[in-house]
Enzyme design. Structure first.
Site, PDB file in Angstrom:
ATOM      1  N   PRO A 134       0.807  -1.213   0.000  1.00  0.00           N
ATOM      2  CA  PRO A 134       0.000   0.000   0.000  1.00  0.00           C
ATOM      3  C   PRO A 134       0.846   1.270   0.000  1.00  0.00           C
ATOM      4  O   PRO A 134       1.623   1.520   0.913  1.00  0.00           O
ATOM      5  CB  PRO A 134      -0.820  -0.120   1.295  1.00  0.00           C
ATOM      6  CG  PRO A 134      -0.092  -1.104   2.137  1.00  0.00           C
ATOM      7  CD  PRO A 134       0.661  -2.003   1.230  1.00  0.00           C
ATOM      8  N   GLU A 135       0.711   2.031  -1.053  1.00  0.00           N
ATOM      9  CA  GLU A 135       1.267   3.381  -1.107  1.00  0.00           C
ATOM     10  C   GLU A 135       0.063   4.328  -1.151  1.00  0.00           C
ATOM     11  O   GLU A 135      -1.059   3.906  -0.877  1.00  0.00           O
ATOM     12  CB  GLU A 135       2.192   3.527  -2.327  1.00  0.00           C
ATOM     13  CG  GLU A 135       3.370   2.553  -2.271  1.00  0.00           C
ATOM     14  CD  GLU A 135       4.345   2.666  -3.436  1.00  0.00           C
ATOM     15  OE1 GLU A 135       4.501   3.771  -3.968  1.00  0.00           O
ATOM     16  OE2 GLU A 135       4.935   1.640  -3.808  1.00  0.00           O
TER      17      GLU A 135
ATOM     18  N   HIS B 121      -4.918 -13.789   9.384  1.00  0.00           N
ATOM     19  CA  HIS B 121      -4.063 -12.808  10.038  1.00  0.00           C
ATOM     20  C   HIS B 121      -4.865 -11.651  10.641  1.00  0.00           C
ATOM     21  O   HIS B 121      -4.388 -10.519  10.687  1.00  0.00           O
ATOM     22  CB  HIS B 121      -3.013 -12.283   9.050  1.00  0.00           C
ATOM     23  CG  HIS B 121      -2.143 -13.375   8.495  1.00  0.00           C
ATOM     24  ND1 HIS B 121      -1.257 -14.083   9.278  1.00  0.00           N
ATOM     25  CD2 HIS B 121      -2.043 -13.901   7.258  1.00  0.00           C
ATOM     26  CE1 HIS B 121      -0.639 -14.997   8.531  1.00  0.00           C
ATOM     27  NE2 HIS B 121      -1.091 -14.905   7.296  1.00  0.00           N
TER      28      HIS B 121
ATOM     29  N   ARG C  33       2.275  -9.451   7.810  1.00  0.00           N
ATOM     30  CA  ARG C  33       3.656  -9.231   8.240  1.00  0.00           C
ATOM     31  C   ARG C  33       3.786  -8.298   9.442  1.00  0.00           C
ATOM     32  O   ARG C  33       4.884  -8.068   9.910  1.00  0.00           O
ATOM     33  CB  ARG C  33       4.495  -8.721   7.067  1.00  0.00           C
ATOM     34  CG  ARG C  33       4.983  -9.860   6.183  1.00  0.00           C
ATOM     35  CD  ARG C  33       5.701  -9.362   4.964  1.00  0.00           C
ATOM     36  NE  ARG C  33       4.764  -9.060   3.896  1.00  0.00           N
ATOM     37  CZ  ARG C  33       5.118  -8.708   2.674  1.00  0.00           C
ATOM     38  NH1 ARG C  33       6.394  -8.587   2.372  1.00  0.00           N
ATOM     39  NH2 ARG C  33       4.230  -8.455   1.761  1.00  0.00           N
TER      40      ARG C  33
ATOM     41  N   ARG D 165      18.750  19.183  -0.644  1.00  0.00           N
ATOM     42  CA  ARG D 165      19.222  17.895  -0.144  1.00  0.00           C
ATOM     43  C   ARG D 165      20.521  17.501  -0.838  1.00  0.00           C
ATOM     44  O   ARG D 165      20.733  17.803  -2.010  1.00  0.00           O
ATOM     45  CB  ARG D 165      18.161  16.803  -0.383  1.00  0.00           C
ATOM     46  CG  ARG D 165      16.928  16.942   0.481  1.00  0.00           C
ATOM     47  CD  ARG D 165      17.269  16.678   1.935  1.00  0.00           C
ATOM     48  NE  ARG D 165      16.105  16.863   2.785  1.00  0.00           N
ATOM     49  CZ  ARG D 165      15.327  15.878   3.189  1.00  0.00           C
ATOM     50  NH1 ARG D 165      15.574  14.650   2.805  1.00  0.00           N
ATOM     51  NH2 ARG D 165      14.293  16.110   3.954  1.00  0.00           N
TER      52      ARG D 165
END
Length: 286
Positions: free
Chosen positions: A2-3, A95, A115, A157
């Site tokens: 998921p982004e 899960h 996970r 940066r």
DNA sequence: CCTCATTCCTGCGGGC
DNA sequence: TGCCCGCAGGAATGAG
């Protein structure tokens, strides 16, 4: 994985199916899922019981549900997290980590995560922008995102451009997949130094980031199921619209050159050797 | 402040 | 067949 587009699809589902409903019993089935909620599982369930969900919001890959108490239920899906709306009594997922029931006895909300990189917590740091999320930059789909501010910060940066795209304090919502896709569209190799990018080149890259995220949101919306709040990244968009990610050895859709895969931060980067040449000025490695 | 390596976790698939 | 290992990767954390 998921982004931003996948998380936005989830947010839309939560807005539709959970907003306005009062939370009832909360069952924490795996403590790791609430590891960010420091007071623990019993406290987590206690403070949520009786609260009404006011909205469903997102910044980058974070989600939060403002509550009528002024607190917020904050969540991140991590690598494999899902928020599902399921009928009461539907079989538990393998899960299943947390079950949220509602006092209307309607469909319940489930946090499912193989996970366990994801998790949720109740934030007392405000419902408008919980403090747990305050350090994350605005995402490029946010109307208040500053293009000029991003371009300037990027060029200040001293790192590589792909690393910068993945830095959630600079621009949020972009992960490995969409970073590679945007860089391919921009014709830039991910190891290009950020401080050597011209302002127009940085602005073009940002445009491609926004384009690919927007197209993915649209595609995600088409695969949205009425009942399941679905993190369905592998269907639809992924299969037909990715240009480089996961396409090692397959022809570039722009020039036909086989796509290459390179090691990057213990994972992989995909790019076109011809459309995205490595910079000649890259610092030597090793 | 800035940059970067490490760590968390489990299912899957390749290699032997 | 079955075991082992690498890989997938977002973000918090701490080192430098």
């Amino acid at each position: 994985m998921p982004e931003l587009p996948e998380v936005e699809t989830v947010r839309q589902g939560l807005a539709r199916w959970v907003t306005g409903r009062q939370i009832g019993a909360v069952e924490v089935r795996h403590p790791r899922a609430i590891r960010r909620h420091l007071p623990g599982a019993a406290h987590f369930a206690d403070v949520l019981a009786g609260r009404t969900v006011r909205d469903a919001r997102r910044r980058g890959k974070y989600l939060w549900l403002p509550l009528d108490s002024g607190d917020a239920l904050v969540g991140h899906l991590g690598m494999s997290g899902q928020l599902l709306v399921q009928p009461v009594g539907a079989p538990d997922e393998l899960h299943l980590r947390i079950r949220f029931r509602f006092t209307d006895d309607g469909p319940e909300l489930r946090f499912v995560d193989q996970r366990t990189f994801g998790g949720v917590a109740v934030s007392t740091g405000g419902a408008e922008l919980p403090r747990e999320i305050a350090h994350i930059a605005r995402d490029p789909m946010d109307p208040e995102f500053s293009d000029a501010g991003f371009v300037a910060a990027l060029r200040r940066r001293r790192t590589e451009v792909k690393r910068a795209l993945l830095d959630q304090t600079l621009i949020s919502g972009v992960g490995n997949i969409y970073a590679d896709e945007a860089l391919w569209r921009a014709g830039l190799h991910g190891v290009r130094p950020t401080d050597a990018l011209t302002a127009p080149a940085a602005q073009r890259l940002l445009g491609h980031v926004r384009d690919v995220l927007g197209e993915a949101i649209t595609a995600g919306g088409t695969s949205f199921d009425a009942l399941y709040v679905n993190v369905n990244g592998e269907s639809g968009y992924f299969e037909r619209a990715l240009n480089v990610y996961g396409r090692e050895g397959e022809p570039c859709r722009r020039c036909g050159t086989p796509i290459r895969r390179e090691a990057f931060m213990n994972r992989s980067s995909y790019s076109c050797p011809r459309c995205q040449p490595r910079p000649r000025t890259a610092a030597p490695r090793g």
